[in-house]
Every structure is written in structure tokens, then in C-alpha cells.
Design a protein around this motif. Structure first.
Motif, short mmCIF file in Angstrom:
data_model
loop_
_atom_site.label_atom_id
_atom_site.label_comp_id
_atom_site.label_asym_id
_atom_site.label_seq_id
_atom_site.Cartn_x
_atom_site.Cartn_y
_atom_site.Cartn_z
N PRO A 33 0.83 -1.21 0.00
CA PRO A 33 0.00 0.00 0.00
C PRO A 33 0.86 1.26 0.00
O PRO A 33 1.83 1.35 0.76
CB PRO A 33 -0.79 -0.12 1.31
CG PRO A 33 -0.82 -1.59 1.58
CD PRO A 33 0.50 -2.11 1.12
N PRO A 34 0.54 2.24 -0.83
CA PRO A 34 1.35 3.45 -0.91
C PRO A 34 1.39 4.27 0.38
O PRO A 34 2.36 5.00 0.61
CB PRO A 34 0.70 4.24 -2.05
CG PRO A 34 -0.65 3.64 -2.22
CD PRO A 34 -0.52 2.22 -1.83
N PHE A 82 -9.43 8.94 1.46
CA PHE A 82 -8.49 8.00 2.07
C PHE A 82 -9.13 6.63 2.21
O PHE A 82 -10.21 6.50 2.78
CB PHE A 82 -8.07 8.47 3.46
CG PHE A 82 -7.34 9.79 3.48
CD1 PHE A 82 -5.96 9.84 3.41
CD2 PHE A 82 -8.05 10.98 3.58
CE1 PHE A 82 -5.28 11.04 3.44
CE2 PHE A 82 -7.38 12.20 3.61
CZ PHE A 82 -6.00 12.24 3.53
N LEU A 83 -8.46 5.60 1.73
CA LEU A 83 -8.90 4.23 1.98
C LEU A 83 -8.14 3.75 3.22
O LEU A 83 -6.92 3.71 3.23
CB LEU A 83 -8.60 3.32 0.80
CG LEU A 83 -8.98 1.84 0.99
CD1 LEU A 83 -10.49 1.69 1.17
CD2 LEU A 83 -8.49 0.99 -0.18
N MET A 84 -8.91 3.39 4.26
CA MET A 84 -8.34 2.89 5.50
C MET A 84 -8.64 1.41 5.63
O MET A 84 -9.71 0.94 5.22
CB MET A 84 -8.93 3.65 6.69
CG MET A 84 -8.93 5.16 6.56
SD MET A 84 -7.27 5.89 6.47
CE MET A 84 -6.77 5.77 8.20
N ASP A 85 -7.71 0.66 6.20
CA ASP A 85 -7.91 -0.79 6.30
C ASP A 85 -8.75 -1.16 7.52
O ASP A 85 -9.14 -0.29 8.31
CB ASP A 85 -6.56 -1.51 6.27
CG ASP A 85 -5.77 -1.38 7.57
OD1 ASP A 85 -6.31 -0.90 8.59
OD2 ASP A 85 -4.59 -1.80 7.58
N PRO A 86 -9.07 -2.45 7.72
CA PRO A 86 -9.92 -2.87 8.84
C PRO A 86 -9.36 -2.54 10.22
O PRO A 86 -10.10 -2.52 11.20
CB PRO A 86 -10.04 -4.38 8.64
CG PRO A 86 -9.91 -4.57 7.16
CD PRO A 86 -8.85 -3.57 6.77
N ALA A 87 -8.06 -2.26 10.30
CA ALA A 87 -7.45 -1.88 11.57
C ALA A 87 -7.39 -0.36 11.72
O ALA A 87 -6.84 0.14 12.70
CB ALA A 87 -6.05 -2.48 11.68
N GLU A 113 -10.57 -2.69 -5.90
CA GLU A 113 -10.31 -4.10 -6.24
C GLU A 113 -8.85 -4.47 -5.92
O GLU A 113 -8.57 -5.58 -5.49
CB GLU A 113 -10.58 -4.34 -7.72
CG GLU A 113 -10.43 -5.79 -8.14
CD GLU A 113 -10.79 -6.02 -9.59
OE1 GLU A 113 -10.75 -7.19 -10.01
OE2 GLU A 113 -11.08 -5.04 -10.31
N ARG A 114 -7.96 -3.52 -6.09
CA ARG A 114 -6.54 -3.79 -5.85
C ARG A 114 -6.23 -3.95 -4.38
O ARG A 114 -5.44 -4.81 -3.99
CB ARG A 114 -5.70 -2.66 -6.44
CG ARG A 114 -4.20 -2.84 -6.24
CD ARG A 114 -3.44 -1.68 -6.83
NE ARG A 114 -1.99 -1.88 -6.70
CZ ARG A 114 -1.09 -0.98 -7.04
NH1 ARG A 114 -1.47 0.20 -7.54
NH2 ARG A 114 0.20 -1.23 -6.89
N TRP A 115 -6.84 -3.13 -3.52
CA TRP A 115 -6.40 -3.07 -2.12
C TRP A 115 -7.33 -3.75 -1.12
O TRP A 115 -6.89 -4.13 -0.03
CB TRP A 115 -6.22 -1.62 -1.70
CG TRP A 115 -5.18 -0.91 -2.52
CD1 TRP A 115 -5.38 0.17 -3.33
CD2 TRP A 115 -3.78 -1.21 -2.61
NE1 TRP A 115 -4.20 0.55 -3.93
CE2 TRP A 115 -3.20 -0.28 -3.50
CE3 TRP A 115 -2.97 -2.19 -2.03
CZ2 TRP A 115 -1.84 -0.30 -3.81
CZ3 TRP A 115 -1.62 -2.21 -2.35
CH2 TRP A 115 -1.08 -1.27 -3.23
N VAL A 136 -4.26 3.03 3.71
CA VAL A 136 -3.85 2.14 2.63
C VAL A 136 -3.43 2.94 1.39
O VAL A 136 -2.32 2.80 0.89
CB VAL A 136 -5.00 1.18 2.24
CG1 VAL A 136 -4.60 0.31 1.04
CG2 VAL A 136 -5.40 0.31 3.43
N ALA A 137 -4.35 3.79 0.91
CA ALA A 137 -4.07 4.53 -0.32
C ALA A 137 -5.04 5.71 -0.45
O ALA A 137 -6.08 5.75 0.22
CB ALA A 137 -4.23 3.61 -1.54
N LEU A 138 -4.68 6.64 -1.31
CA LEU A 138 -5.59 7.71 -1.69
C LEU A 138 -6.35 7.24 -2.92
O LEU A 138 -5.74 6.82 -3.91
CB LEU A 138 -4.81 8.99 -2.03
CG LEU A 138 -4.19 9.76 -0.87
CD1 LEU A 138 -3.31 10.89 -1.40
CD2 LEU A 138 -5.27 10.31 0.05
#
Length: 202
Positions: free
Chosen positions: A34-35, A172-177, A198-200, A181-183
Motif C-alpha cells: 500500500p502506498p 483515504f482508503l483505511m484498512d480494517p485496523a 479491487e486492488r487493495w 492504505v491509499a488515496l
């Protein structure tokens, strides 16, 4: 929003991300990392949703979330971005309903004075049935925006009391924690958003 205000916001976010990202002396990270991995972005929150219910960051634990800061009285940018994000998520749902069900789009107002729960409800429901709108204490919202590196500046009201709010334009894409992750490319096409999801999203 004026070009000068937007440039100030972009410079502020760039400085924030540079400070938030860990310094690495090794070779570049693989493309599948993840960037925003390791960036110090995000913070706990306690706000009110479009149904008047208290919501905290813990309510979204275990799920991906798309965090966007804007306001419903925004004349063009915010509705356009929300349309793109909502359409992108629907494209992802059509391709992989199981993974997409674990993604929650969240719209955080930067104008809580005007964006009451009722106003937010009418706004977010127009873009995706699972979109969550958050409002609340102005100081709490500013603190959360700052934790995401989103600069916010309300302009002086006009004679009729109306005003614009300059703000960072980022999804902002944030993960389950709750880690970044990424913009997401909300200023591009819905397909571009769907491709990033789909990628992340695992």
C-alpha cells in the motif's frame, strides 16, 4: 474555492504526508505494498451520524472505510467527488459483492454549523445507500481533519450569511485496523475508484 486556497491545501497535505511517512533507506517498496503503509494518518473519533446516532471509529473496526472530508453546501467539488466514489463502489459491488460489502464510505462534514444530521441524511443518501455522514463538535471535526492532513478554512460570510469552506480534496482508503492504505482517485472516473478498491480490499 480559489486557486490560491487550493494550492495552500495541497502544500499543507504534502508536508503532512512527508512528515507522516517513515523514512526508508532501502530499495523502493514492491508495487503490491500500500502506498500509504506506515503513514501516521487518522485518529479515533466520536461524532454523530445522519440518523442522530453517536458513532466512533470503533464502529468501523474490521471493515475498510473510505474517508472523505467535505460539506453539503459545497457548490461543485464535493457532490462530484461523492458521485464518483459512490459509483465506483457500486462498480466494485457488481464485480465482487462479498469484498465490497466490507467497504464503508464515510463523509465527514467540515461545516458542522450547517450540516445537521438531517441535512447530511439527504446528501449522503443520494450517492450510496451505505454511505455514512458524520457531523458533531466543530473542534472534534477540526482535530480529525488535522489527523488526516486535511486543511480546513471557512471564508468570511457574505451579506446573506452564506460562505464557502476551503478544504483538502482527498479520499483515504483505511484498512480494517484503521490504518491508511491509499488515496483513491476520486477526481478521476468511477472505474478508476473501482480498480483501486479491487486492488487493495482483501
Amino acid at each position: 474555492m480559489t486557486k490560491h486556497a487550493m494550492n495552500q491545501i495541497i502544500r499543507a497535505l504534502s508536508a503532512f504526508l512527508l512528515a507522516a511517512l517513515p523514512i526508508a533507506c532501502s530499495s523502493p517498496a514492491p508495487n503490491d505494498r500500500p502506498p500509504l503503509e506506515g503513514a501516521r494518518i487518522g485518529a479515533p473519533f466520536r461524532l454523530t451520524d445522519q440518523d442522530g446516532k453517536t458513532r466512533t471509529d470503533r464502529d468501523f473496526a474490521g471493515r475498510y472505510r473510505i474517508m472523505y472530508f467535505g460539506y453539503t453546501f459545497c457548490p461543485d467539488v464535493c457532490p462530484t467527488d461523492m458521485q464518483t466514489i459512490g459509483a465506483g463502489l457500486r462498480l466494485f459491488e457488481a464485480k465482487d459483492a462479498t469484498r465490497a460489502a466490507n467497504v464503508v464510505p464515510v463523509f465527514v462534514t467540515v461545516d458542522p454549523k450547517r450540516d445537521t444530521p438531517a441535512v447530511l441524511k439527504a446528501f449522503v443518501s443520494a450517492f450510496h445507500p451505505r454511505m455514512v455522514g458524520l457531523t458533531g463538535d466543530p473542534a472534534a471535526i477540526l482535530a480529525l481533519a488535522k489527523a488526516y492532513g486535511v486543511a480546513v478554512q471557512a471564508e468570511k460570510p457574505n451579506a446573506q450569511g452564506g460562505y464557502l469552506v476551503a478544504h483538502g480534496r482527498f479520499a483515504f482508503l483505511m484498512d480494517p485496523a484503521g490504518k491508511p492504505v491509499a488515496l483513491l482517485p476520486q477526481d478521476e472516473t468511477p472505474q478508476a475508484v473501482a480498480s483501486e478498491l479491487e486492488r487493495w480490499v482483501k
